[in-house]
Design a protein around this motif. Structure first.
Motif, short mmCIF file in Angstrom:
data_model
loop_
_atom_site.label_atom_id
_atom_site.label_comp_id
_atom_site.label_asym_id
_atom_site.label_seq_id
_atom_site.Cartn_x
_atom_site.Cartn_y
_atom_site.Cartn_z
N PHE A 100 37.30 47.21 39.60
CA PHE A 100 38.91 48.32 39.99
C PHE A 100 37.54 48.70 42.07
N ASP A 101 38.50 49.32 42.83
CA ASP A 101 38.68 49.91 43.21
C ASP A 101 37.64 51.08 44.12
N ASN A 102 36.74 51.12 44.06
CA ASN A 102 35.27 53.19 43.16
C ASN A 102 36.18 53.90 44.41
N GLU A 103 36.15 52.76 45.62
CA GLU A 103 35.78 53.53 46.62
C GLU A 103 36.88 53.66 47.33
N PRO A 104 38.47 54.64 47.56
CA PRO A 104 39.61 54.28 47.80
C PRO A 104 38.97 54.35 49.93
N THR A 105 39.75 54.00 50.96
CA THR A 105 39.16 54.17 51.33
C THR A 105 40.56 54.62 52.66
N LEU B 108 44.12 53.78 54.52
CA LEU B 108 44.76 52.68 54.65
C LEU B 108 44.39 51.51 54.63
N ALA B 109 43.14 51.27 54.25
CA ALA B 109 42.47 49.87 54.05
C ALA B 109 43.21 49.20 52.95
N PRO B 110 43.60 48.40 53.65
CA PRO B 110 44.13 47.08 52.06
C PRO B 110 43.21 46.78 51.78
N ILE B 111 43.27 46.46 50.20
CA ILE B 111 42.93 45.49 49.43
C ILE B 111 42.87 45.65 48.14
N TRP B 112 43.09 43.36 47.64
CA TRP B 112 43.04 42.87 46.90
C TRP B 112 42.06 43.88 45.54
N ALA B 113 42.91 43.80 44.13
CA ALA B 113 42.04 44.06 43.15
C ALA B 113 42.31 43.60 42.12
N TYR B 114 41.53 43.53 41.50
CA TYR B 114 42.01 42.91 39.46
C TYR B 114 43.15 43.85 38.63
N SER B 115 42.91 45.09 39.13
CA SER B 115 43.56 46.50 38.25
C SER B 115 43.94 47.66 39.34
N LYS B 116 45.15 48.04 38.61
CA LYS B 116 44.65 49.58 40.02
C LYS B 116 45.68 50.62 39.03
N ARG B 117 45.75 51.45 39.61
CA ARG B 117 46.63 52.38 38.64
C ARG B 117 47.84 53.00 39.54
N VAL C 50 45.95 49.52 46.98
CA VAL C 50 45.59 48.32 45.45
C VAL C 50 46.44 47.26 45.15
N TRP C 51 45.99 46.22 46.29
CA TRP C 51 47.84 44.72 46.21
C TRP C 51 47.01 44.22 44.55
N LEU C 52 47.69 43.95 44.11
CA LEU C 52 46.56 43.40 42.51
C LEU C 52 46.75 41.88 43.05
N MET C 53 45.99 41.50 41.97
CA MET C 53 46.05 39.91 42.87
C MET C 53 45.43 38.84 40.32
N PRO C 54 46.25 38.27 40.83
CA PRO C 54 45.38 37.30 38.85
C PRO C 54 43.56 38.21 38.89
N ASP C 55 43.46 37.90 37.72
CA ASP C 55 41.77 38.12 37.51
C ASP C 55 41.30 36.72 37.53
N PHE C 56 39.96 37.35 37.33
CA PHE C 56 38.70 35.79 37.01
C PHE C 56 38.89 35.15 35.88
N GLY C 57 39.69 35.46 35.02
CA GLY C 57 40.09 34.80 34.24
C GLY C 57 40.64 33.34 34.03
N SER D 31 38.34 49.43 33.48
CA SER D 31 39.43 49.75 33.89
C SER D 31 40.17 48.97 33.36
N PHE D 32 40.53 47.76 33.81
CA PHE D 32 40.93 46.54 32.89
C PHE D 32 40.67 45.96 31.77
N SER D 33 40.83 45.67 30.31
CA SER D 33 40.47 44.44 29.65
C SER D 33 40.68 42.94 29.60
N GLY D 34 39.66 42.39 29.83
CA GLY D 34 40.22 41.21 30.61
C GLY D 34 40.52 40.35 29.05
N ARG D 35 39.82 40.43 28.26
CA ARG D 35 40.73 40.05 27.03
C ARG D 35 42.34 39.76 27.08
#
Length: 445
Positions: free
Chosen positions: A180-185, A187-196, A202-209, A317-321
């Motif tokens: 997850f994005d552990n240091e929100p900045t 208005l700086a946008p960031i893509w991540a695997y999970s969000k609240r 944060v913009w959600l993207m598909p995870d590495f799995g 955060s999320f669980s990849g399984r």
């Protein structure tokens, strides 16, 4: 006649002078902002913001007067579905992307916003230009290095499989390979695997799995799906004989879970406590640093599908399984999820369309719900079948993942007020490449 020509010439000079003044003023204003740095982007003009014409290949997109429906056997591994086909096949898939875009409709993403976020451990900064991927910066982190490679390979695949990729908008982005994005900045946008829900930047993207997950001995996603389907639906052996699948009612009537407590002791500890001593529980903690423990307790991801009930818990955060479990014809049982993933809008926990079972976050009602499902096998089987139809055969297909990537690119671009440039230009006119083509970057790793 001469006077008329003279007047026309005067008008032309006046118009030319006015345009020159406008260009000069624009250069002064723009150059002042970039007087000490190379030009790295251009501000979108109204023409840039207008929808670009789309000329689909006749082989790629069905004609308007033809009907098309998603058929998993034919389309599930097709990474190049058209935009229209993606929306038809996966109407619930883009909820989180559209939500993120709506938050920036009146407050566009600027280059300054993006540039305010440092590329730190586990982050990647990239550019997509006419459908081609370039790497601007990469801060390697040993623990998540394979995640970065997997994510970039998946994004690159989604671009390359799309015949009209040159029509995709150009963007510059940053993503993190952390959970997850552990240091929100700001208005700086960031893509991540999970969000609240509160993570507006944060913009959600598909995870590495969706590519592979070697750290937990999970191979390529398409191969995992094949092994899972073989357990549930059967397969043809080397001699050509059909090996039947495992009937739902013949599965082990137990709740299975394997994992580490360290990533979320409050939640995972409650699962252990609630299932302790229960005949229907196969819940065990794994020590990933102990080879003997792994040898005896690690359960291949496809073998989870041999159990009737599958426990799902969040980690840091999320669980990849989660997405692997939802590929099984089994009943996934989960606490309320705080961390969103790309496919979560398709989750249904009640009614005839339920495709998983939700329990209290402390798992206090888990025994009661397991007993009910064991006593009502027809209900359990309906939920399991719904999961297959919804996830294995639709929202968790490779085709859906690539559709998601391209929709993310389009929607992110729609709220950016700038377009990146591949070659920055200094004040003295010298040009410098800002990014490395992904194919070249990959070979250097």
């Amino acid at each position: 006649m001469f006077a008329q020509r003279n007047n026309s010439s005067s008008v032309r000079f006046i118009v030319a002078g006015a345009l020159t003044s406008i260009f000069a003023l624009t250069f002064l204003l723009f150059g002042r902002e970039h007087s000490d740095v190379a030009l790295k982007y251009i501000i979108k003009t109204p023409s840039h913001c207008e929808p670009q014409p789309h000329f689909p290949s006749l082989l790629h997109t069905p004609l308007r007067n033809e009907s098309w429906e998603f058929i998993v056997e034919r389309d599930g591994n097709n990474h190049g579905l058209s935009e229209e086909q993606c929306r038809t096949a996966f109407p619930k898939l883009f909820v989180e992307i559209d939500k993120s875009a709506s938050l920036r409709t009146e407050n566009k993403v600027t280059f300054k916003d993006l540039d305010s976020r440092n590329v730190e451990d586990g982050m990647v900064r990239g550019i997509i230009d006419r459908g081609e991927l370039y790497i601007v910066d990469f801060a390697a982190m040993p623990v998540t290095a394979t995640r970065a490679h997997a994510t970039l390979n998946s994004l690159h695949r989604a671009l390359m499989a799309f015949p009209d990729r040159h029509m995709l908008p150009s963007i510059e982005f940053i993503f993190t390979t952390e959970d997850f994005d552990n240091e929100p900045t700001g208005l700086a946008p960031i893509w991540a695997y999970s969000k609240r829900d509160s993570d507006d930047s944060v913009w959600l993207m598909p995870d590495f799995g969706y590519w592979a997950w070697p750290e937990v001995q999970i191979g390529p996603y398409h191969e995992v799906r094949r092994r899972i389907a073989a357990i549930d639906d059967g397969e043809t052996d080397a001699q050509g004989a059909l090996v039947p699948g495992l009937r739902f009612q013949d599965k082990k009537k137990q709740l299975v879970w394997r994992g580490s407590l360290a990533t979320n002791p409050p939640v995972r500890g409650k699962l252990l406590k609630s299932s302790l001593g229960r005949s229907w529980a196969s819940v065990r903690v794994i020590d990933w640093d102990d080879e003997n423990d792994l040898r005896y307790n690690l359960l291949p991801i496809e073998d989870h599908c041999r159990y009737m009930f599958l426990a799902h818990t969040e980690g840091r955060s999320f669980s990849g399984r989660g997405k692997y479990l939802l590929n099984c014809r089994s009943v996934v049982i989960s606490h309320p999820l705080e961390w969103r993933e790309a496919h979560h809008a398709a989750l249904v926990s009640s009614g005839l369309d339920a495709n998983y079972v939700e329990v209290d976050r402390d798992f206090a009602d888990l025994p009661h719900k397991i007993d009910y499902l064991i006593d009502h096998p027809e209900v359990a089987e309906r939920i399991a079948n719904n999961a297959v139809r919804t996830f294995r055969d639709r929202y968790l297909t490779p085709a859906a993942e690539s559709c998601y990537w391209r929709h993310l690119v389009r929607q992110y671009a729609s709220v950016c007020d700038f377009e990146p440039v591949l070659f920055s230009t200094d004040r003295d006119g010298k040009k410098h490449p800002r990014g490395v083509p992904f194919e070249m970057w990959l070979l250097r790793r």
